[in-house]
Design a protein around this motif. Structure first.
Motif, PDB file in Angstrom:
ATOM      1  N   LEU A  69       0.846  -1.178   0.000  1.00 20.97           N
ATOM      2  CA  LEU A  69       0.000   0.000   0.000  1.00 20.97           C
ATOM      3  C   LEU A  69       0.887   1.234   0.000  1.00 20.97           C
ATOM      4  N   HIS A  86      -7.944  -0.416  -2.404  1.00 20.18           N
ATOM      5  CA  HIS A  86      -7.769  -1.661  -1.677  1.00 20.18           C
ATOM      6  C   HIS A  86      -8.855  -1.797  -0.625  1.00 20.18           C
ATOM      7  N   THR A  87      -9.317  -3.028  -0.419  1.00 21.91           N
ATOM      8  CA  THR A  87     -10.168  -3.340   0.721  1.00 21.91           C
ATOM      9  C   THR A  87      -9.419  -4.340   1.591  1.00 21.91           C
ATOM     10  N   ILE A  88      -9.397  -4.060   2.890  1.00 23.54           N
ATOM     11  CA  ILE A  88      -8.703  -4.910   3.840  1.00 23.54           C
ATOM     12  C   ILE A  88      -9.756  -5.548   4.742  1.00 23.54           C
ATOM     13  N   GLN A 145      -7.252 -10.292   4.925  1.00 23.06           N
ATOM     14  CA  GLN A 145      -7.270 -10.474   3.477  1.00 23.06           C
ATOM     15  C   GLN A 145      -7.361  -9.115   2.791  1.00 23.06           C
ATOM     16  N   THR A 146      -6.555  -8.922   1.760  1.00 19.13           N
ATOM     17  CA  THR A 146      -6.519  -7.664   1.022  1.00 19.13           C
ATOM     18  C   THR A 146      -6.959  -7.893  -0.411  1.00 19.13           C
ATOM     19  N   THR A 147      -7.884  -7.051  -0.890  1.00 17.08           N
ATOM     20  CA  THR A 147      -8.353  -7.108  -2.270  1.00 17.08           C
ATOM     21  C   THR A 147      -7.945  -5.827  -2.982  1.00 17.08           C
ATOM     22  N   ASP A 148      -7.392  -5.975  -4.165  1.00 17.99           N
ATOM     23  CA  ASP A 148      -6.891  -4.843  -4.948  1.00 17.99           C
ATOM     24  C   ASP A 148      -7.793  -4.655  -6.158  1.00 17.99           C
ATOM     25  N   ARG A 172     -16.580  -8.010  -2.755  1.00 19.22           N
ATOM     26  CA  ARG A 172     -15.283  -7.385  -3.026  1.00 19.22           C
ATOM     27  C   ARG A 172     -15.140  -7.035  -4.510  1.00 19.22           C
TER      28      ARG A 172
END
Length: 250
Positions: free
Chosen positions: A2, A26-28, A36-39, A71
């Motif tokens: 990030l 990003h969503t964490i 979990q991280t989504t880009d 997501r």
């Protein structure tokens, strides 16, 4: 990784989720003991959380509606010709302000603040304002719909009743310059507007009547100041080592 983050919002549905904006969105997801991280491919300028979605304002003038459960991007709203400057969400209403491109082909502030209904994902009547650069909803118990605070680039702000979009709100002059943020109290009695004037910056407080300020508030507690020791040269034989403070051990 990030990097270059410029905005952050949090939601608790269906679990703790933090959304951060920057060159990418990003969503964490906090799923103890895992994270979990989504880009997502979005140049995010600002992020706000509603009761169901994340609203992401982008540098292309779009507002992306992101579902924290799946997501993924579920919808895109075209708000302004160029970059989004600011957005805010209240109940099922989304407000945006952004930049436009005039005939001379240089970026300037769009004179229209846009309103959207997040239930139907459709635009409501646009609001003509004085070069809106910041927007903020203010809940008011006297009105069924929230009021919208619009901060202008001409050192002024307006408060609009969202149930009467055709009316022109009065203009209140501000005393600073370069206003960067705005926030309203839960009762809409107090509006705080911060600028980026040098040196230091200022916060202007506007109240409805006398306003209700927390009389039991406490001063901010700052950490102890660090004592800086004067340097001692390696060949200095005159300075006593006892003048150097020893660390305090509890």
């Amino acid at each position: 990784a990030l990097g270059n983050l410029c905005s952050l919002a949090a939601s608790h549905m269906p679990h703790a989720v933090v959304a951060v904006g920057g060159p990418r969105f990003h969503t964490i997801h906090m799923l103890p003991p895992y994270v979990q991280t989504t880009d997502l491919p979005a140049d995010a300028v600002c992020v706000r959380a509603s009761s169901r979605f994340f609203c992401v304002g982008t540098a292309t003038g779009q507002v992306l509606i992101v579902d924290p459960r799946s997501r993924s991007i579920v919808h895109s709203l075209g708000a302004h010709p160029l970059s989004i400057l600011d957005i805010d969400v209240a109940d099922n209403m989304l407000a945006t302000c952004g930049a436009s491109r005039p005939p001379r082909d240089y970026m300037m502030v769009d004179s229209t603040a846009m309103l959207f209904d997040l239930r139907s994902l459709r635009a409501l009547s646009p609001v003509q304002a004085m070069a809106p650069q910041r927007v903020c909803f203010a809940a008011n118990p006297l009105f069924a719909n929230p009021q919208l605070v619009i901060v202008s680039g001409y050192n002024a702000f307006q408060v609009l009743d969202t149930s009467q979009l055709t009316s022109t709100p009065p203009v209140q002059e501000l005393h600073g310059s370069g206003f960067y943020c705005v926030s309203a109290s839960s009762t809409s009695d107090v509006i705080a507007i911060g600028d980026c004037a040098t040196p230091g910056g200022n916060i202007e407080i506007w109240t409805r009547g006398e306003g209700k300020i927390n009389a039991s508030s406490r001063d901010t507690e700052f950490s102890d100041e660090i004592v800086r020791e004067h340097p001692i040269a390696p060949d200095d034989l005159a300075t006593s080592l006892s003048s150097v403070h020893m660390p305090v051990v509890y």
